[in-house]
Design a protein around this motif. Sequence first.
Motif, mmCIF file in Angstrom:
data_model
loop_
_atom_site.group_PDB
_atom_site.id
_atom_site.type_symbol
_atom_site.label_atom_id
_atom_site.label_comp_id
_atom_site.label_asym_id
_atom_site.label_seq_id
_atom_site.Cartn_x
_atom_site.Cartn_y
_atom_site.Cartn_z
ATOM 1 N N PRO A 97 20.153 -55.539 36.101
ATOM 2 C CA PRO A 97 18.959 -54.687 36.109
ATOM 3 C C PRO A 97 19.286 -53.277 36.620
ATOM 4 N N ILE A 98 18.783 -52.289 35.905
ATOM 5 C CA ILE A 98 19.016 -50.896 36.331
ATOM 6 C C ILE A 98 17.866 -50.505 37.243
ATOM 7 N N LYS A 99 18.100 -50.703 38.548
ATOM 8 C CA LYS A 99 17.021 -50.388 39.501
ATOM 9 C C LYS A 99 17.326 -49.076 40.196
ATOM 10 N N GLY A 100 16.451 -48.715 41.113
ATOM 11 C CA GLY A 100 16.702 -47.576 41.980
ATOM 12 C C GLY A 100 16.622 -46.250 41.275
ATOM 13 N N LYS A 101 17.216 -45.246 41.936
ATOM 14 C CA LYS A 101 17.152 -43.885 41.408
ATOM 15 C C LYS A 101 17.937 -43.786 40.116
ATOM 16 N N VAL A 102 17.380 -43.147 39.147
ATOM 17 C CA VAL A 102 18.153 -42.831 37.952
ATOM 18 C C VAL A 102 17.853 -41.404 37.544
ATOM 19 N N VAL B 198 25.997 -43.886 38.300
ATOM 20 C CA VAL B 198 27.292 -44.071 37.650
ATOM 21 C C VAL B 198 27.102 -44.074 36.134
ATOM 22 N N ARG B 199 27.849 -43.199 35.471
ATOM 23 C CA ARG B 199 27.786 -43.183 34.008
ATOM 24 C C ARG B 199 28.817 -44.182 33.494
ATOM 25 N N LEU B 200 28.351 -45.191 32.774
ATOM 26 C CA LEU B 200 29.230 -46.268 32.334
ATOM 27 C C LEU B 200 30.386 -45.787 31.473
ATOM 28 N N SER B 201 30.119 -44.773 30.626
ATOM 29 C CA SER B 201 31.179 -44.320 29.710
ATOM 30 C C SER B 201 32.371 -43.776 30.511
ATOM 31 N N ILE B 202 32.085 -43.148 31.665
ATOM 32 C CA ILE B 202 33.185 -42.591 32.469
ATOM 33 C C ILE B 202 33.992 -43.720 33.104
ATOM 34 N N VAL B 203 33.266 -44.720 33.663
ATOM 35 C CA VAL B 203 33.939 -45.877 34.272
ATOM 36 C C VAL B 203 34.838 -46.568 33.249
ATOM 37 N N LYS C 297 26.962 -46.888 24.545
ATOM 38 C CA LYS C 297 25.759 -46.056 24.490
ATOM 39 C C LYS C 297 25.618 -45.348 25.838
ATOM 40 N N PRO C 298 24.962 -44.197 25.875
ATOM 41 C CA PRO C 298 24.840 -43.505 27.169
ATOM 42 C C PRO C 298 23.937 -44.270 28.144
ATOM 43 N N VAL C 299 24.551 -44.915 29.125
ATOM 44 C CA VAL C 299 23.795 -45.674 30.128
ATOM 45 C C VAL C 299 24.285 -45.268 31.516
ATOM 46 N N CYS C 300 23.323 -45.098 32.441
ATOM 47 C CA CYS C 300 23.665 -44.825 33.837
ATOM 48 C C CYS C 300 23.096 -45.945 34.698
ATOM 49 N N ILE C 301 23.818 -46.277 35.767
ATOM 50 C CA ILE C 301 23.297 -47.289 36.694
ATOM 51 C C ILE C 301 23.543 -46.808 38.124
ATOM 52 N N TYR C 302 22.562 -47.038 38.988
ATOM 53 C CA TYR C 302 22.692 -46.653 40.390
ATOM 54 C C TYR C 302 23.516 -47.738 41.082
#
Length: 259
Positions: A254-259, A110-115, A139-144
Amino acid sequence: TYQYPEINIIAETTTKMSKNVKEYLNQIDMEKQIRQEFFSNASHELKTPITSVQGYAELLESGIIQEEGQKRDFLNRIKKEAANMNNLINDILMISRLETKDAEVLKTNVRLSIVLDDIIESIKPLAASHEVLIHMDCKPVCIYANTQQMKELFGNLISNAVKYNKPGGEVWVKVREEDRNLIVQVKDNGVGIPKESLSRIFERFYRVDKGRSKKQGGTGLGLSIVKHIVNFYHGTISVRSELDKETEFTVNIPIKGKV
Ligand code: ADP
């Protein structure tokens, strides 16, 4: 102690086991009590709008109200109460879904900026009606994670920052990544939260100002849903506030898992 070591071991183990069973039963008792309290609160919360809807409907039906303006006012109140009930039922369903132990949630990157763009777009009318300005620094951050849960989590925090603000107030949303953690801060310069309430706002149905919350269609469940979701992702949430000045919530996941 007994003469035979085997018996001692058995006796010790039995004592330990019975202690564990007792603790387990206490825990079940606690959970049962919490659940009962929740149902009784929820029923009470639903009864209030139902009673007023019935009251308004009966008054309209009786023919006592002649004036068109007053009739419209009563109809609007019925609509508002129905909307409150709808919010409440949606929040209760949300909690029940989150509580289903092995809740199957679909996770994606999930891209936070889109949410956040989506949330802010849907909150625009609320912000406009409160005359509140929202600023974003993402900032550009993604989280699974599950997109819906992310929307629910940050949507609740941002809409609270708008609802509990003053006309001309502002909201600042900051998103960044630090040491493989997603950090989101939601700050507002609104009414603030009294010190004695800070530890209670995450409780179900707790509101600082019940009248104000209800007027906004609040259910008192938003922050407990937020906390639930944060826990689901093994994160933390903290709040600091100064009455009549500002409130800031900080979420750390925590940003775990697939990224
Ligand atoms: P509600 O549906 O009442 O908004 P929440 O669980 O979301 O329920 O919040 C609980 C209470 O915490 C609110 O009723 C409000 O009193 C307080 N609160 C939450 N966010 C803020 C904020 N940003 N500023 C001031 N008070 C807040």
